[in-house]
Write an enzyme that holds these catalytic residues in place. Structure first.
Site, PDB file in Angstrom:
ATOM      1  N   LYS A  90       1.051  -1.126  -0.162  1.00 25.67           N
ATOM      2  CA  LYS A  90      -0.042  -0.200  -0.164  1.00 25.67           C
ATOM      3  C   LYS A  90       0.953   1.261   0.502  1.00 25.67           C
ATOM      4  O   LYS A  90       1.973   1.710   1.261  1.00 25.67           O
ATOM      5  CB  LYS A  90      -0.786   0.232   1.152  1.00 25.67           C
ATOM      6  CG  LYS A  90      -1.471   0.983   1.275  1.00 25.67           C
ATOM      7  CD  LYS A  90      -3.181   0.440   0.575  1.00 25.67           C
ATOM      8  CE  LYS A  90      -3.876   2.328  -0.071  1.00 25.67           C
ATOM      9  NZ  LYS A  90      -3.656   3.011  -1.215  1.00 25.67           N
ATOM     10  N   LYS A 126       5.642   1.826  -2.934  1.00 27.14           N
ATOM     11  CA  LYS A 126       5.708   3.043  -3.213  1.00 27.14           C
ATOM     12  C   LYS A 126       5.373   2.984  -5.112  1.00 27.14           C
ATOM     13  O   LYS A 126       6.122   2.153  -5.558  1.00 27.14           O
ATOM     14  CB  LYS A 126       6.447   4.039  -2.984  1.00 27.14           C
ATOM     15  CG  LYS A 126       6.002   5.551  -3.314  1.00 27.14           C
ATOM     16  CD  LYS A 126       5.128   5.928  -2.077  1.00 27.14           C
ATOM     17  CE  LYS A 126       5.221   7.347  -2.090  1.00 27.14           C
ATOM     18  NZ  LYS A 126       3.850   7.946  -0.829  1.00 27.14           N
ATOM     19  N   ASP A 166      -0.187  10.839  -4.093  1.00 27.64           N
ATOM     20  CA  ASP A 166       0.809  11.232  -3.962  1.00 27.64           C
ATOM     21  C   ASP A 166       1.583  12.517  -4.328  1.00 27.64           C
ATOM     22  O   ASP A 166       0.715  12.770  -5.107  1.00 27.64           O
ATOM     23  CB  ASP A 166       2.385   9.701  -3.931  1.00 27.64           C
ATOM     24  CG  ASP A 166       3.347  10.457  -3.091  1.00 27.64           C
ATOM     25  OD1 ASP A 166       3.605  10.531  -1.831  1.00 27.64           O
ATOM     26  OD2 ASP A 166       4.374  10.892  -3.352  1.00 27.64           O
TER      27      ASP A 166
HETATM   28  N1  GLU Z   1       0.619   8.639  -0.800  1.00 24.13           N
HETATM   29  C1  GLU Z   1       0.199   9.069   0.522  1.00 24.13           C
HETATM   30  C2  GLU Z   1       1.697   8.254   1.803  1.00 24.13           C
HETATM   31  O1  GLU Z   1       3.243   8.669   1.507  1.00 24.13           O
HETATM   32  C3  GLU Z   1      -0.814   7.952   0.862  1.00 24.13           C
HETATM   33  C4  GLU Z   1      -0.726   6.806   0.248  1.00 24.13           C
HETATM   34  C5  GLU Z   1      -1.855   6.154   0.070  1.00 24.13           C
HETATM   35  O2  GLU Z   1      -3.293   6.224   0.576  1.00 24.13           O
HETATM   36  O3  GLU Z   1      -2.044   4.650   0.082  1.00 24.13           O
HETATM   37  O4  GLU Z   1       1.340   8.124   2.301  1.00 24.13           O
END
Ligand code: GLU
Length: 451
Positions: A90, A126, A166
């Site tokens: 995730k 990521k 993101d």
């Molecule tokens: N990009 C956000 C973070 O750095 C959200 C990631 C998500 O919701 O999976 O946590």
């Protein structure tokens, strides 16, 4: 040499061209020393640190798309599936010209611990691309997103890997990607979070990272006998996190007097109006310089060539600093400015916005310092709540989600606080967050055998 130092050397050697990843691992390993040393033989035999720093899988692919002039463009797409010990991978998708594998490995590594802290069953990952969305037409954004998903779809799924937004990836991009996934797979599932409200998105997901940051900050201050009401704050950034952090801080009775974007920063002594920021950044998608057209008493300063990102914001006197932009935008010089101006607390609303030297300087000078993997976890936590709602095919009210988010942020603060106390480092929330995040993942990894 201790096991921690040995593996840190190995990580530096194996990832020599990835300074951000090395920086993130160094910070985590420094915190983990007391935990590892208490059980060094087991952790060494199980190679837990070698395993936790090696992504389970890294995917790189070509993303060809056609621009408005009919020219074919080629970008590089990535997904780093870092760790699935406690749940499906995730984490967000970053779209920015600066994206490369090392950056995504740093972000994926951070995400493993952040997601663990949320108490929800989510592993860490990521992804993203070196595609720069700035100045692109809607049609170009759609062409890119569809092409990106045309490769990514085979690697993800509601129970495998659930990407989200993101930097550079917001509701519009998630919508285009979801549409393409559904078309290719012919399944309707919660494969992405941050979706629109009409197709499985969660209420309060948009606000969650900024709100979560403030729930955490308020709790951290309160537990140190300080009331957030009446305090002044400065924020870096003016995107999704910054906008809702400013709204919530204002609701809590604090006054946010500065914020920034990549081209400059604004000082508004009367308090930044988050609705104007929303209009400028989310509707018009233009420069922060516009802010003074709405609020003539505010002052805009353009960043000059050679100026450091966000530097101006950190020269303003304030009680609380909330870095909500990108990584490494508070260095030692900025930290010294903030401390000299009497800052009480720094709470990160982004991933690693404060470098190691600056973090240590804050801690050595009695500043309450909240690391991003704890205080910025509200976004992904609410993504976890979106996954739950998708699984049960129901949607919860705004209040229900917001209440759960608040409780999660408070429990993250206490998990970090307790872990720091347990290892004799009271008040060191960096160490506490790293230890609490690590312990859950490491326990799951050990239980699952060599994998
Ligand atoms: N990009 C956000 C973070 O750095 C959200 C990631 C998500 O919701 O999976 O946590």
């Amino acid at each position: 040499m201790s096991y921690v130092d040995e593996v840190l050397e190995l990580v530096k050697e194996k990832n020599a061209s990835e300074p951000l990843f090395i920086q993130a691992v160094t910070e985590v390993f420094e915190s983990l020393k007391p935990v590892i040393e208490a059980n060094e033989e087991l952790y060494r035999k199980e190679a837990i640190l070698e395993r936790i720093t090696e992504p389970e899988r890294q995917i790189m692919f070509r993303v060809p798309w056609v621009d408005d002039k009919g020219q074919v463009q080629v970008n590089r797409g990535f997904r780093v599936q870092f760790n699935s010990a406690i749940g499906p991978y995730k984490g967000g998708l970053r779209l920015d010209a600066s994206v490369n594998l090392g950056m995504l490995k740093f972000l994926g590594f951070e995400q493993v611990f952040k997601n663990s802290l949320t108490t929800l069953p989510m592993g860490g990952g990521k992804g993203g691309s070196d595609f720069n969305p700035k100045g692109k037409s809607d049609r170009e954004i759609m062409a890119f997103c569809q092409s990106f998903m045309t490769e990514l779809y085979r690697h993800i799924g509601a129970d495998t890997d659930v990407p989200a937004g993101d930097l550079g990836t917001g509701g519009r991009e998630i919508g285009y990607m979801f549409g393409q996934y559904k078309r290719l797979r012919n399944v309707y599932e919660g494969v992405l979070t941050g979706k629109g409200l009409t197709f499985g998105g969660s209420l309060a997901r948009t606000e969650a990272t900024g709100y979560g940051l403030l729930y955490f900050t308020k709790e951290m201050l309160a537990c140190n006998g300080i009331d957030i009401a009446g305090k002044t704050a400065v924020v870096s950034g003016s995107g999704n996190v910054a906008i809702y952090a400013i709204q919530k801080a204002t609701q809590m009775g604090a006054k946010v007097i500065a914020c920034s974007d990549r081209n400059g920063w604004v000082l508004d002594e009367e308090g930044i109006d988050y609705k104007i920021l929303k209009e400028i950044k989310e509707v018009k998608r233009t420069s922060l310089a516009e802010y003074v057209n709405y609020r003539p008493n505010a002052k805009y300063t353009a960043k000059e060539a050679g100026d450091k990102m966000d530097h101006g914001v950190w020269t303003v006197k304030a009680d609380i600093a909330l870095p909500c932009g990108r990584e490494n935008t508070i260095d030692l010089e900025d930290a010294k400015n903030l401390v000299a101006n009497g800052v009480i607390a720094v709470a990160e609303g982004a991933n690693m916005p404060t470098n190691l030297e600056a973090t240590k300087y804050f801690q050595a000078n009695g500043v309450l310092f909240a690391p991003g993997k704890a205080s910025n976890a509200g976004g992904v936590a609410t993504s976890g709540l979106e996954m739950s709602q998708n699984s049960e095919r129901l949607s919860w009210t705004f209040e229900e989600v917001d209440e759960k988010l608040k409780n999660i942020m408070i429990s993250i603060f206490h998990a970090a606080d307790d872990a720091a106390k347990k290892y004799g480092m009271e008040g060191n929330y960096v160490a506490g967050a790293n230890i609490a995040g690590f312990e859950k993942v490491a326990t799951a990894m050990l239980a699952q055998g060599v994998c």
